[in-house]
Design a protein around this motif. Structure first.
Motif, PDB file in Angstrom:
ATOM      1  N   SER A  53      34.929 -62.096  20.810  1.00  0.00           N
ATOM      2  CA  SER A  53      33.867 -61.700  21.733  1.00  0.00           C
ATOM      3  C   SER A  53      34.071 -60.234  22.088  1.00  0.00           C
ATOM      4  O   SER A  53      35.035 -59.879  22.772  1.00  0.00           O
ATOM      5  CB  SER A  53      33.922 -62.550  23.010  1.00  0.00           C
ATOM      6  OG  SER A  53      33.034 -62.039  23.990  1.00  0.00           O
ATOM      7  N   THR A  54      33.186 -59.372  21.610  1.00  0.00           N
ATOM      8  CA  THR A  54      33.307 -57.946  21.848  1.00  0.00           C
ATOM      9  C   THR A  54      31.932 -57.320  22.024  1.00  0.00           C
ATOM     10  O   THR A  54      30.925 -57.867  21.556  1.00  0.00           O
ATOM     11  CB  THR A  54      34.050 -57.261  20.682  1.00  0.00           C
ATOM     12  OG1 THR A  54      34.180 -55.859  20.957  1.00  0.00           O
ATOM     13  CG2 THR A  54      33.298 -57.447  19.364  1.00  0.00           C
ATOM     14  N   ASP A  55      31.923 -56.172  22.678  1.00  0.00           N
ATOM     15  CA  ASP A  55      30.677 -55.421  22.843  1.00  0.00           C
ATOM     16  C   ASP A  55      30.591 -54.275  21.842  1.00  0.00           C
ATOM     17  O   ASP A  55      29.651 -53.483  21.886  1.00  0.00           O
ATOM     18  CB  ASP A  55      30.585 -54.868  24.260  1.00  0.00           C
ATOM     19  CG  ASP A  55      31.778 -53.970  24.602  1.00  0.00           C
ATOM     20  OD1 ASP A  55      32.896 -54.270  24.134  1.00  0.00           O
ATOM     21  OD2 ASP A  55      31.607 -52.985  25.341  1.00  0.00           O
ATOM     22  N   SER A  56      31.568 -54.187  20.935  1.00  0.00           N
ATOM     23  CA  SER A  56      31.677 -53.056  20.012  1.00  0.00           C
ATOM     24  C   SER A  56      31.489 -53.478  18.561  1.00  0.00           C
ATOM     25  O   SER A  56      32.164 -54.404  18.077  1.00  0.00           O
ATOM     26  CB  SER A  56      33.050 -52.398  20.175  1.00  0.00           C
ATOM     27  OG  SER A  56      33.348 -51.532  19.100  1.00  0.00           O
ATOM     28  N   GLU A  57      30.588 -52.801  17.864  1.00  0.00           N
ATOM     29  CA  GLU A  57      30.400 -53.052  16.432  1.00  0.00           C
ATOM     30  C   GLU A  57      31.676 -52.722  15.654  1.00  0.00           C
ATOM     31  O   GLU A  57      32.029 -53.416  14.697  1.00  0.00           O
ATOM     32  CB  GLU A  57      29.232 -52.230  15.892  1.00  0.00           C
ATOM     33  CG  GLU A  57      27.857 -52.690  16.361  1.00  0.00           C
ATOM     34  CD  GLU A  57      27.363 -53.912  15.592  1.00  0.00           C
ATOM     35  OE1 GLU A  57      28.152 -54.481  14.801  1.00  0.00           O
ATOM     36  OE2 GLU A  57      26.203 -54.307  15.809  1.00  0.00           O
ATOM     37  N   ASP A  58      32.379 -51.671  16.074  1.00  0.00           N
ATOM     38  CA  ASP A  58      33.621 -51.293  15.396  1.00  0.00           C
ATOM     39  C   ASP A  58      34.688 -52.368  15.576  1.00  0.00           C
ATOM     40  O   ASP A  58      35.379 -52.740  14.625  1.00  0.00           O
ATOM     41  CB  ASP A  58      34.139 -49.955  15.935  1.00  0.00           C
ATOM     42  CG  ASP A  58      33.303 -48.770  15.481  1.00  0.00           C
ATOM     43  OD1 ASP A  58      32.588 -48.905  14.458  1.00  0.00           O
ATOM     44  OD2 ASP A  58      33.361 -47.723  16.145  1.00  0.00           O
ATOM     45  N   TYR A  59      34.818 -52.876  16.803  1.00  0.00           N
ATOM     46  CA  TYR A  59      35.798 -53.938  17.046  1.00  0.00           C
ATOM     47  C   TYR A  59      35.428 -55.196  16.263  1.00  0.00           C
ATOM     48  O   TYR A  59      36.302 -55.903  15.747  1.00  0.00           O
ATOM     49  CB  TYR A  59      35.856 -54.269  18.544  1.00  0.00           C
ATOM     50  CG  TYR A  59      36.639 -53.303  19.392  1.00  0.00           C
ATOM     51  CD1 TYR A  59      36.800 -51.973  19.018  1.00  0.00           C
ATOM     52  CD2 TYR A  59      37.211 -53.710  20.590  1.00  0.00           C
ATOM     53  CE1 TYR A  59      37.496 -51.081  19.813  1.00  0.00           C
ATOM     54  CE2 TYR A  59      37.917 -52.829  21.395  1.00  0.00           C
ATOM     55  CZ  TYR A  59      38.057 -51.513  21.000  1.00  0.00           C
ATOM     56  OH  TYR A  59      38.764 -50.645  21.797  1.00  0.00           O
ATOM     57  N   ALA A  60      34.126 -55.487  16.192  1.00  0.00           N
ATOM     58  CA  ALA A  60      33.665 -56.660  15.445  1.00  0.00           C
ATOM     59  C   ALA A  60      34.043 -56.539  13.968  1.00  0.00           C
ATOM     60  O   ALA A  60      34.512 -57.503  13.347  1.00  0.00           O
ATOM     61  CB  ALA A  60      32.158 -56.815  15.600  1.00  0.00           C
ATOM     62  N   ARG A  61      33.864 -55.354  13.419  1.00  0.00           N
ATOM     63  CA  ARG A  61      34.214 -55.124  12.007  1.00  0.00           C
ATOM     64  C   ARG A  61      35.722 -55.317  11.794  1.00  0.00           C
ATOM     65  O   ARG A  61      36.138 -55.959  10.820  1.00  0.00           O
ATOM     66  CB  ARG A  61      33.799 -53.711  11.597  1.00  0.00           C
ATOM     67  CG  ARG A  61      34.238 -53.296  10.196  1.00  0.00           C
ATOM     68  CD  ARG A  61      33.809 -51.879   9.873  1.00  0.00           C
ATOM     69  NE  ARG A  61      34.207 -50.940  10.926  1.00  0.00           N
ATOM     70  CZ  ARG A  61      35.451 -50.460  11.055  1.00  0.00           C
ATOM     71  NH1 ARG A  61      36.412 -50.851  10.233  1.00  0.00           N
ATOM     72  NH2 ARG A  61      35.723 -49.597  12.016  1.00  0.00           N
ATOM     73  N   ILE A  62      36.524 -54.805  12.705  1.00  0.00           N
ATOM     74  CA  ILE A  62      37.972 -54.952  12.602  1.00  0.00           C
ATOM     75  C   ILE A  62      38.363 -56.425  12.736  1.00  0.00           C
ATOM     76  O   ILE A  62      39.223 -56.922  12.002  1.00  0.00           O
ATOM     77  CB  ILE A  62      38.671 -54.103  13.684  1.00  0.00           C
ATOM     78  CG1 ILE A  62      38.444 -52.619  13.414  1.00  0.00           C
ATOM     79  CG2 ILE A  62      40.168 -54.406  13.729  1.00  0.00           C
ATOM     80  CD1 ILE A  62      38.871 -51.704  14.548  1.00  0.00           C
ATOM     81  N   GLY A  63      37.717 -57.120  13.662  1.00  0.00           N
ATOM     82  CA  GLY A  63      38.008 -58.536  13.839  1.00  0.00           C
ATOM     83  C   GLY A  63      37.701 -59.340  12.587  1.00  0.00           C
ATOM     84  O   GLY A  63      38.488 -60.206  12.187  1.00  0.00           O
ATOM     85  N   ARG A  64      36.563 -59.059  11.966  1.00  0.00           N
ATOM     86  CA  ARG A  64      36.205 -59.776  10.731  1.00  0.00           C
ATOM     87  C   ARG A  64      37.213 -59.505   9.625  1.00  0.00           C
ATOM     88  O   ARG A  64      37.538 -60.397   8.826  1.00  0.00           O
ATOM     89  CB  ARG A  64      34.794 -59.387  10.285  1.00  0.00           C
ATOM     90  CG  ARG A  64      33.689 -59.935  11.176  1.00  0.00           C
ATOM     91  CD  ARG A  64      32.323 -59.771  10.530  1.00  0.00           C
ATOM     92  NE  ARG A  64      31.957 -58.373  10.343  1.00  0.00           N
ATOM     93  CZ  ARG A  64      31.324 -57.624  11.244  1.00  0.00           C
ATOM     94  NH1 ARG A  64      31.010 -58.148  12.424  1.00  0.00           N
ATOM     95  NH2 ARG A  64      31.005 -56.367  10.992  1.00  0.00           N
ATOM     96  N   ALA A  65      37.705 -58.284   9.571  1.00  0.00           N
ATOM     97  CA  ALA A  65      38.677 -57.925   8.533  1.00  0.00           C
ATOM     98  C   ALA A  65      39.966 -58.727   8.665  1.00  0.00           C
ATOM     99  O   ALA A  65      40.699 -58.899   7.679  1.00  0.00           O
ATOM    100  CB  ALA A  65      38.984 -56.429   8.600  1.00  0.00           C
TER     101      ALA A  65
END
Length: 255
Positions: A53-65
């Motif tokens: 759960s994040t408000d950041s597209e960058d954090y989301a990309r890192i999480g998916r990785a």
């Protein structure tokens, strides 16, 4: 899944941090901080789905990785410094429920507690599930307060600087450490609840919450650089001494 029940692991990681800038993606032993709880959840035998759960597209990309799913971004009003945690938790549960995804347990794993492992999650979930007939609906990690027991707390006079025992009496009557009643502190290593209890109680800690004792080192949380460096040292030690699963019981081997 545990006992036929579905388990959701939720990793909260909003962008920004006042104490340690971008701490949720700060590299720790070659991985961003948010990767550690993701990998712990993925290593759990009981967890069915891992969502960041994040408000950041960058954090989301890192999480998916690192293996997490990011089916939604957290709304800005649920990602401010003052927004209560229950807001983004219920947002996740409601969003998933609207898609037909309903869970029996929610496990919250914060990036600031990177020493939690998959086995810790499974043991806590099992303890909670076993305690459900007694009315227990939530479980949280707790750490023993040995060196910081309230019996040794003091008050300091603002004028003279003189100290007195916080609990009253005199220093001559302070108990021996081994005679003290064990007390614990919430350690942030994991928070687990039924979704219904979260809706009813608006949090993880209430009259039907059980404490699950954790290893002392796993109580460390990243609030500032000192915490980060301590955790990094523990992980470095783990890598060089993989057979030592409990640091406290192994310290004698190092002399």
């Amino acid at each position: 899944m545990i006992g036929g029940k579905k388990v959701l692991a939720l990793i909260p990681a909003r962008a920004g941090s006042k104490g340690l800038p971008d701490k949720n993606i700060r590299p720790l032993m070659g991985k961003p901080l948010l990767a550690w709880p993701i990998e712990a959840a993925l290593a759990s035998r009981a967890v069915d789905r891992v969502i960041l759960s994040t408000d950041s597209e960058d954090y989301a990309r890192i999480g998916r990785a690192h293996g997490a799913e990011t089916p939604f971004l957290r709304p800005a009003d649920l990602a401010s410094d003052t927004a209560p945690s229950i807001g983004f938790i219920l947002h996740a549960l409601d969003t998933l429920a609207a898609e037909g995804e309903v869970y029996d347990y929610l496990v919250l794993l914060e990036p600031t507690s990177p020493l939690t492992e998959g086995g810790d999650i499974d043991a806590a979930l099992q303890a909670l599930d076993d305690a459900r007939p007694q009315g227990i609906t939530a479980a949280v990690g707790i750490a023993p307060m040995e060196t910081q027991h309230p019996a040794f707390a003091v008050r300091r006079d603002a004028g003279t600087g003189a100290i007195t025992p916080y609990t009253g009496g005199s220093f001559a009557t302070l108990p021996r450490r081994q005679d003290l009643e064990p007390v614990f502190a919430l350690d942030g290593s994991f928070y687990i609840s039924t979704p219904q209890a979260l809706r009813d109680e608006r949090g993880f800690c209430h009259d039907n919450t059980m404490g699950v004792p954790t290893d002392r080192e796993k109580a460390l949380e990243v609030d500032d650089l000192v915490d980060f460096l301590c955790i990094e040292a523990i992980l470095t030690h783990r890598q060089s001494h993989p057979s030592q699963t409990h640091l406290r019981s192994s310290i004698g081997d190092q002399t």
